[in-house]
Design a protein around this motif. Structure first.
Motif, PDB file in Angstrom:
ATOM      1  N   ARG A 229     -10.375  15.124 -10.141  1.00 15.56           N
ATOM      2  CA  ARG A 229     -10.067  14.706 -11.277  1.00 15.56           C
ATOM      3  C   ARG A 229      -8.575  15.441 -11.281  1.00 15.56           C
ATOM      4  N   VAL A 230      -9.246  16.702 -11.800  1.00 19.77           N
ATOM      5  CA  VAL A 230      -8.259  17.407 -12.603  1.00 19.77           C
ATOM      6  C   VAL A 230      -6.552  17.386 -10.786  1.00 19.77           C
ATOM      7  N   GLY A 231      -7.182  17.180 -10.010  1.00 21.53           N
ATOM      8  CA  GLY A 231      -5.727  16.424  -8.832  1.00 21.53           C
ATOM      9  C   GLY A 231      -5.032  15.621  -9.102  1.00 21.53           C
ATOM     10  N   THR A 232      -6.009  14.506  -9.403  1.00 20.98           N
ATOM     11  CA  THR A 232      -5.299  13.283 -10.135  1.00 20.98           C
ATOM     12  C   THR A 232      -4.353  13.119 -11.428  1.00 20.98           C
ATOM     13  N   TRP A 233      -4.875  14.474 -12.142  1.00 23.70           N
ATOM     14  CA  TRP A 233      -3.969  14.404 -12.862  1.00 23.70           C
ATOM     15  C   TRP A 233      -2.757  16.071 -13.281  1.00 23.70           C
ATOM     16  N   MET A 234      -2.711  16.003 -11.689  1.00 21.82           N
ATOM     17  CA  MET A 234      -2.208  17.388 -11.767  1.00 21.82           C
ATOM     18  C   MET A 234      -0.672  17.116 -10.648  1.00 21.82           C
ATOM     19  N   PHE A 235      -1.259  15.610 -10.062  1.00 18.91           N
ATOM     20  CA  PHE A 235       0.181  15.615  -9.294  1.00 18.91           C
ATOM     21  C   PHE A 235       0.552  13.928  -9.821  1.00 18.91           C
ATOM     22  N   PRO A 236       1.417  14.025 -10.409  1.00 15.23           N
ATOM     23  CA  PRO A 236       2.137  12.604 -10.615  1.00 15.23           C
ATOM     24  C   PRO A 236       1.896  11.349  -9.777  1.00 15.23           C
ATOM     25  N   GLN A 237       1.930  12.029  -8.230  1.00 19.20           N
ATOM     26  CA  GLN A 237       2.507  10.232  -7.123  1.00 19.20           C
ATOM     27  C   GLN A 237       1.055  10.061  -7.485  1.00 19.20           C
ATOM     28  N   ARG A 238       0.195  10.407  -7.541  1.00 24.16           N
ATOM     29  CA  ARG A 238      -0.902   9.609  -8.216  1.00 24.16           C
ATOM     30  C   ARG A 238      -1.554   8.909  -9.028  1.00 24.16           C
ATOM     31  N   ARG A 239      -0.546   9.332  -9.677  1.00 20.73           N
ATOM     32  CA  ARG A 239      -1.145   7.952 -11.090  1.00 20.73           C
ATOM     33  C   ARG A 239       0.035   6.784 -10.841  1.00 20.73           C
ATOM     34  N   ARG A 240      -0.996   5.751 -11.428  1.00 17.49           N
ATOM     35  CA  ARG A 240       0.133   4.300 -10.849  1.00 17.49           C
ATOM     36  C   ARG A 240       1.806   4.127 -11.175  1.00 17.49           C
ATOM     37  N   LEU A 241       1.826   5.566 -12.509  1.00 19.78           N
ATOM     38  CA  LEU A 241       3.408   4.647 -13.002  1.00 19.78           C
ATOM     39  C   LEU A 241       4.524   5.239 -12.536  1.00 19.78           C
ATOM     40  N   LEU A 242       4.314   6.014 -11.107  1.00 22.28           N
ATOM     41  CA  LEU A 242       5.223   6.560  -9.579  1.00 22.28           C
ATOM     42  C   LEU A 242       4.665   5.232  -8.851  1.00 22.28           C
ATOM     43  N   ARG A 243       5.628   4.430  -8.685  1.00 21.32           N
ATOM     44  CA  ARG A 243       5.370   3.146  -7.976  1.00 21.32           C
ATOM     45  C   ARG A 243       5.489   3.278  -6.587  1.00 21.32           C
ATOM     46  N   GLY A 244       6.440   4.480  -6.456  1.00 22.87           N
ATOM     47  CA  GLY A 244       7.115   4.503  -5.070  1.00 22.87           C
ATOM     48  C   GLY A 244       6.521   5.496  -3.900  1.00 22.87           C
ATOM     49  N   SER A 245       5.691   6.388  -4.957  1.00 21.63           N
ATOM     50  CA  SER A 245       4.847   7.205  -3.585  1.00 21.63           C
ATOM     51  C   SER A 245       3.903   6.813  -2.773  1.00 21.63           C
ATOM     52  N   GLY A 246       3.892   6.827  -1.490  1.00 21.29           N
ATOM     53  CA  GLY A 246       2.898   6.800  -0.778  1.00 21.29           C
ATOM     54  C   GLY A 246       2.041   6.019  -0.844  1.00 21.29           C
ATOM     55  N   TRP A 247       1.154   7.034  -2.210  1.00 21.84           N
ATOM     56  CA  TRP A 247      -0.669   6.775  -2.735  1.00 21.84           C
ATOM     57  C   TRP A 247       0.159   5.439  -3.117  1.00 21.84           C
ATOM     58  N   ASN A 248       0.730   5.335  -3.788  1.00 25.97           N
ATOM     59  CA  ASN A 248       0.745   3.960  -4.686  1.00 25.97           C
ATOM     60  C   ASN A 248       1.183   3.037  -3.950  1.00 25.97           C
ATOM     61  N   ARG A 249       2.125   2.794  -3.048  1.00 30.38           N
ATOM     62  CA  ARG A 249       2.665   2.268  -2.388  1.00 30.38           C
ATOM     63  C   ARG A 249       0.791   1.228  -0.836  1.00 30.38           C
ATOM     64  N   ALA A 250       0.408   2.706  -0.736  1.00 33.78           N
ATOM     65  CA  ALA A 250      -1.007   2.178   0.229  1.00 33.78           C
ATOM     66  C   ALA A 250      -1.627   1.295  -0.537  1.00 33.78           C
ATOM     67  N   ARG A 251      -1.333   1.524  -2.144  1.00 37.19           N
ATOM     68  CA  ARG A 251      -2.892   1.150  -2.634  1.00 37.19           C
ATOM     69  C   ARG A 251      -2.353  -0.633  -3.155  1.00 37.19           C
ATOM     70  N   ARG A 252      -0.954  -0.820  -3.466  1.00 33.29           N
ATOM     71  CA  ARG A 252      -0.817  -1.676  -3.368  1.00 33.29           C
ATOM     72  C   ARG A 252      -0.884  -3.042  -2.334  1.00 33.29           C
ATOM     73  N   ALA A 253      -0.721  -2.550  -1.041  1.00 37.10           N
ATOM     74  CA  ALA A 253      -0.202  -2.999  -0.179  1.00 37.10           C
ATOM     75  C   ALA A 253      -2.276  -3.230   0.718  1.00 37.10           C
TER      76      ALA A 253
END
Length: 312
Positions: A229-253
């Motif tokens: 949970r700390v990692g999810t909070w610490m790195f903004p790329q894990r949050r849904r707001l940054l739609r262009g991050s690798g993680w969020n692109r994979a989530r949408r796919a």
């Protein structure tokens, strides 16, 4: 207060030195001064499990958390790897990869660290923690990903993997190993052209790495895992707001599936890999984690076999 000032004076320079030294290996690798080590100590096989004379159903590479210091050790004394080998003899398992060393140089085997380990054991963990942040830093991430991806590809080939064979490679990562696993995807696909399945266990990573070349990522997590949970909070790329991050692109796919392993914790006697903590049915946390990992790998195998089966 005096104790606080003492430790601040001691650890402050140490953390500063670690922050600088953590970049050393990746810069040495990128400059071409040294190549990653590929040889293993005498008596250590390149893989265990399924016999090398016939293709296994999958190759599994275990990328441990920050406790990884040498070829042989893991945070749990190798219990998870042993459990996987015992329950899934169809797998070939590699546990020797050094996820926190771009040069594949075991930390505990270096003379200076062997000396420090006997006196300031905490430094070994600080070193690996710093390596995670180097791997996550946008300035060094491409170099780090290429270095460790190359190391994994080399170890797989030495273990018998043939590029273009179609045999899946499973990257099972614990904690900070997830930063390395997600970063290695591109290099592994380039070098081996293999199907890639990722399984993260309490994954601590920044979510910036491109997962396009991965078939799927299974996120094994728990509501009681504070470190993830700390990692999810610490790195903004894990949050849904940054739609262009690798993680969020994979989530949408649709490439990310979450599996809950409550009430497991990240560390300690109730961790994901605890052989002592028991679930209501009598299984240990280690048993459940082992069964879950194997079920995900076999489900992929069965689904692929059904897809490839000719229509009657």
């Amino acid at each position: 207060m005096n104790d606080f000032l003492f430790w601040a004076c001691v650890l402050g320079p140490v953390l500063l030195a670690e922050g600088l030294l953590a970049r050393y290996e990746v810069l040495v690798y990128s400059a071409g001064f040294r190549a990653p080590t590929s040889e293993l100590p005498e008596g250590v096989p390149y893989a265990r499990g399924a016999a090398a004379d016939r293709p296994p159903e999958a190759y599994l590479v275990y990328l441990d958390g920050i406790g990884k210091r040498r070829v042989r050790d893991t945070r749990d004394g190798g219990q998870l790897v042993k459990a996987l080998l015992a329950a899934a003899p169809e797998l070939r398992v590699l546990g020797q990869v050094q996820p926190y060393s771009p040069l594949a140089d075991p930390l505990a085997d270096r003379p200076v660290w062997a000396w420090l380990r006997r006196r300031v054991g905490l430094l070994l963990f600080l070193h690996n923690v710093m390596q995670i942040f180097v791997a996550a830093d946008h300035r060094y991430r491409p170099l780090y990903n290429r270095a460790v991806g190359s190391q994994i590809a080399t170890q797989l080939r030495l273990a018998g993997y043939e590029p273009d064979s179609g045999i899946p490679v499973v990257l099972l990562s614990y904690s900070g190993g997830a930063q390395v696993a997600t970063g290695a995807v591109g290099e592994l696909h380039t070098r081996l052209r293999c199907p890639l399945l990722l399984i993260t266990l309490g994954g601590f990573h920044n979510g910036a790495n491109d997962l396009t070349k991965a078939e799927h990522l299974h996120q094994l997590t728990s509501a009681h895992d504070r470190i993830e949970r700390v990692g999810t909070w610490m790195f903004p790329q894990r949050r849904r707001l940054l739609r262009g991050s690798g993680w969020n692109r994979a989530r949408r796919a649709g490439k990310i599936t979450v599996h809950r392993l409550d009430p497991a914790t990240h560390l300690g006697p109730r961790s994901y890999i605890s052989p002592v903590a028991q679930l209501p049915g009598g299984r240990s946390h280690l048993d459940r984690t082992t069964d879950t990992v194997i079920a995900l790998i076999r489900a992929r195998h069965w689904a692929k076999a059904a897809t490839d089966r000719p229509m009657s």
